[in-house]
Design a protein around this motif. Sequence first.
Motif, PDB file in Angstrom:
ATOM      1  N   ARG A   1       0.917  -1.148  -0.069  1.00 45.87           N
ATOM      2  CA  ARG A   1      -0.078   0.038   0.146  1.00 45.87           C
ATOM      3  C   ARG A   1       0.818   1.256  -0.086  1.00 45.87           C
ATOM      4  NH1 ARG A   1      -3.224   3.890   2.666  1.00 45.87           N
ATOM      5  NH2 ARG A   1      -5.390   3.584   2.072  1.00 45.87           N
TER       6      ARG A   1
ATOM      7  N   ASP B   1      -5.652   1.523  -2.524  1.00 41.84           N
ATOM      8  CA  ASP B   1      -6.315   0.697  -1.531  1.00 41.84           C
ATOM      9  C   ASP B   1      -6.167  -1.049  -2.004  1.00 41.84           C
ATOM     10  OD1 ASP B   1      -6.803   2.663   0.133  1.00 41.84           O
ATOM     11  OD2 ASP B   1      -8.804   2.934  -0.808  1.00 41.84           O
TER      12      ASP B   1
ATOM     13  N   GLN C   1      -6.855   6.198  -5.815  1.00 42.73           N
ATOM     14  CA  GLN C   1      -7.135   5.682  -4.367  1.00 42.73           C
ATOM     15  C   GLN C   1      -7.587   4.325  -4.447  1.00 42.73           C
ATOM     16  OE1 GLN C   1      -6.416   7.691  -1.329  1.00 42.73           O
ATOM     17  NE2 GLN C   1      -6.654   5.832  -0.675  1.00 42.73           N
ATOM     18  N   ASP C   2      -8.455   3.865  -5.368  1.00 41.15           N
ATOM     19  CA  ASP C   2      -8.824   2.614  -5.389  1.00 41.15           C
ATOM     20  C   ASP C   2      -7.557   1.627  -5.506  1.00 41.15           C
ATOM     21  OD1 ASP C   2     -11.416   3.062  -5.005  1.00 41.15           O
ATOM     22  OD2 ASP C   2     -12.019   2.838  -7.131  1.00 41.15           O
TER      23      ASP C   2
END
Length: 59
Positions: free
Chosen positions: A4, A38, A34-35
């Motif tokens: 991450r 994540d 962001q996806d």
Amino acid sequence: MDERTRRSLVVRDGMHSAELEGGRVTDAYRRDAQDYIDGLIDEDGLIHRTRVRYGLETA
């Protein structure tokens, strides 16, 4: 460094580079990025979403 964190750094550096070149990073891209950070999508998914958004050919 965990995955991450690595992804976050890659995205941050890419957005910074685009902005230095006069580009604009859209909110839509930030959501997709962001996806990616994540772990909801992989690199290919991020590229695919970006190409679709701008009407570019997808493989």
